[in-house]
Design an enzyme around this catalytic site. Sequence first.
Site, PDB file in Angstrom:
ATOM      1  N   THR A   1      -7.501  -0.396 -13.436  1.00  0.00           N
ATOM      2  CA  THR A   1      -6.799  -1.513 -14.073  1.00  0.00           C
ATOM      3  C   THR A   1      -6.013  -2.339 -13.066  1.00  0.00           C
ATOM      4  OG1 THR A   1      -4.957  -0.023 -14.602  1.00  0.00           O
ATOM      5  CG2 THR A   1      -6.602  -0.392 -16.331  1.00  0.00           C
TER       6      THR A   1
ATOM      7  N   LEU B   1      -0.579   0.706 -20.855  1.00  0.00           N
ATOM      8  CA  LEU B   1      -0.480  -0.689 -21.281  1.00  0.00           C
ATOM      9  C   LEU B   1      -1.625  -1.512 -20.699  1.00  0.00           C
ATOM     10  CD1 LEU B   1       0.904  -3.068 -22.630  1.00  0.00           C
ATOM     11  CD2 LEU B   1       2.383  -3.284 -20.606  1.00  0.00           C
ATOM     12  N   LYS B   2      -1.862  -1.371 -19.384  1.00  0.00           N
ATOM     13  CA  LYS B   2      -2.954  -2.119 -18.758  1.00  0.00           C
ATOM     14  C   LYS B   2      -4.299  -1.717 -19.342  1.00  0.00           C
ATOM     15  CE  LYS B   2      -0.676  -2.791 -14.280  1.00  0.00           C
ATOM     16  NZ  LYS B   2      -0.680  -2.382 -12.853  1.00  0.00           N
TER      17      LYS B   2
ATOM     18  N   ASP C   1      -4.215  10.564 -13.792  1.00  0.00           N
ATOM     19  CA  ASP C   1      -3.600  10.325 -12.493  1.00  0.00           C
ATOM     20  C   ASP C   1      -4.395  11.089 -11.435  1.00  0.00           C
ATOM     21  OD1 ASP C   1      -1.837  10.274 -10.229  1.00  0.00           O
ATOM     22  OD2 ASP C   1      -0.144   9.930 -11.572  1.00  0.00           O
TER      23      ASP C   1
ATOM     24  N   SER D   1      -9.788   1.548   1.630  1.00  0.00           N
ATOM     25  CA  SER D   1      -8.735   1.732   2.614  1.00  0.00           C
ATOM     26  C   SER D   1      -8.139   0.377   2.980  1.00  0.00           C
ATOM     27  CB  SER D   1      -9.289   2.460   3.844  1.00  0.00           C
ATOM     28  OG  SER D   1      -8.262   2.783   4.754  1.00  0.00           O
TER      29      SER D   1
ATOM     30  N   LYS E   1      -4.120  -1.391   7.532  1.00  0.00           N
ATOM     31  CA  LYS E   1      -2.916  -0.678   7.973  1.00  0.00           C
ATOM     32  C   LYS E   1      -3.202   0.764   8.374  1.00  0.00           C
ATOM     33  CE  LYS E   1      -0.112  -3.708   5.114  1.00  0.00           C
ATOM     34  NZ  LYS E   1      -1.255  -4.611   4.830  1.00  0.00           N
TER      35      LYS E   1
ATOM     36  N   THR F   1       9.196 -13.406   7.513  1.00  0.00           N
ATOM     37  CA  THR F   1       9.719 -12.266   8.272  1.00  0.00           C
ATOM     38  C   THR F   1       9.725 -12.550   9.773  1.00  0.00           C
ATOM     39  OG1 THR F   1       7.528 -11.255   8.246  1.00  0.00           O
ATOM     40  CG2 THR F   1       9.069 -10.545   6.551  1.00  0.00           C
TER      41      THR F   1
ATOM     42  N   GLU G   1       6.747  -2.800   8.532  1.00  0.00           N
ATOM     43  CA  GLU G   1       5.859  -3.963   8.576  1.00  0.00           C
ATOM     44  C   GLU G   1       5.355  -4.215   9.995  1.00  0.00           C
ATOM     45  OE1 GLU G   1       5.835  -8.234   6.302  1.00  0.00           O
ATOM     46  OE2 GLU G   1       7.681  -7.619   7.273  1.00  0.00           O
TER      47      GLU G   1
END
Length: 336
Positions: free
Chosen positions: A13, A41-42, A64, A127, A130, A196, A258
């Site tokens: 979802t 909900l979704k 899950d 993936s 990052k 940033t 980051e």
Amino acid sequence: MFNNKSLLITGGTGSFGHLLVDFICKNYKPKRLIIFSRDELKQSLMAEEYPVEKYGFLRFFIGDVRDLNRLILATQDVDYIIHAAAMKHVNLAEYNPMECVKTNVEGAENVVTASLRSKVKKVIALSTDKASDPINLYGATKLTSDKIFVSANNITGKNPTRFSVVRYGNVAGSRGSIVEIFKRLVDQGAKELPITDDRMTRFWITLDHAVNFVVKSFERMKGGEIFFPKIPSIKIVDLAKSMAPNLKHKIIGIRPGEKLHEQMCSKNESHLTLQFKDYFLIKPSIQFFDFKVNYTLSVENEKGTPVKRDYEYRSDINDKFLSIEEIKSLNKKLGF
């Protein structure tokens, strides 16, 4: 390849999962398409969007990826799995590390275990850029996840299951993306946009492109590869200018975890990396004992060539950058 097959999408979802469901519904006739996610909900909203009278092959499965038993139940008689469930927000992961580990690492292990027990044919795990030389927890957990899925090919035995990974960059316009944040600020009448760092660059891919690449990777995969597409980069300041040319920029500093620039392939992976016309492939660093694969020749009979020594595929040294006008055009198509 999905006609008359049973598919399961973890995180079905989410932004990617939702578009993938739409793509499959429009282009294939699967036996079953299972939407596995924990957000009721979704799921209820999605079920309204895809009524059973028209999409009788859809199954909505609350669960899950942290719950192995639930995954085992959901994967019974499933042919293919797209593992899209993840905790993805870099900042939140830095402050909630164990929650990120439970979903991204333990969840990956559970998907592998359930796939092997249910004799799923092919599994692709999504993936991120990052995961290449990670500096944040999210990237570290996704690198660990990548390793789990690649090495899983070595424990299949007589089992037909094969595992591969697809990496890609920031998805333009996805939920929580910088495009969405800038749009909200502009609509609220902000006097400036937060940046940033004015040197920051990112790989840029649309959801449509990501979905098509994942589907194509299912056809190409042999087991153990990490695929990533050739995609353009953007400068974050150019993104801001494209959305609000008259607003000033406020430099707020790099957030926890980051990166200044992103990469899909590092120098440390270059000796394993093959280049094809529109994508790259990272071969597994370990030897599989149960099967041998020639990764150089694709299913389209295209021959991959090794990249140069110490090659890096980074967003700041990319061959292709989107101009401000190109970003504007893309944002317009995305509804921003």
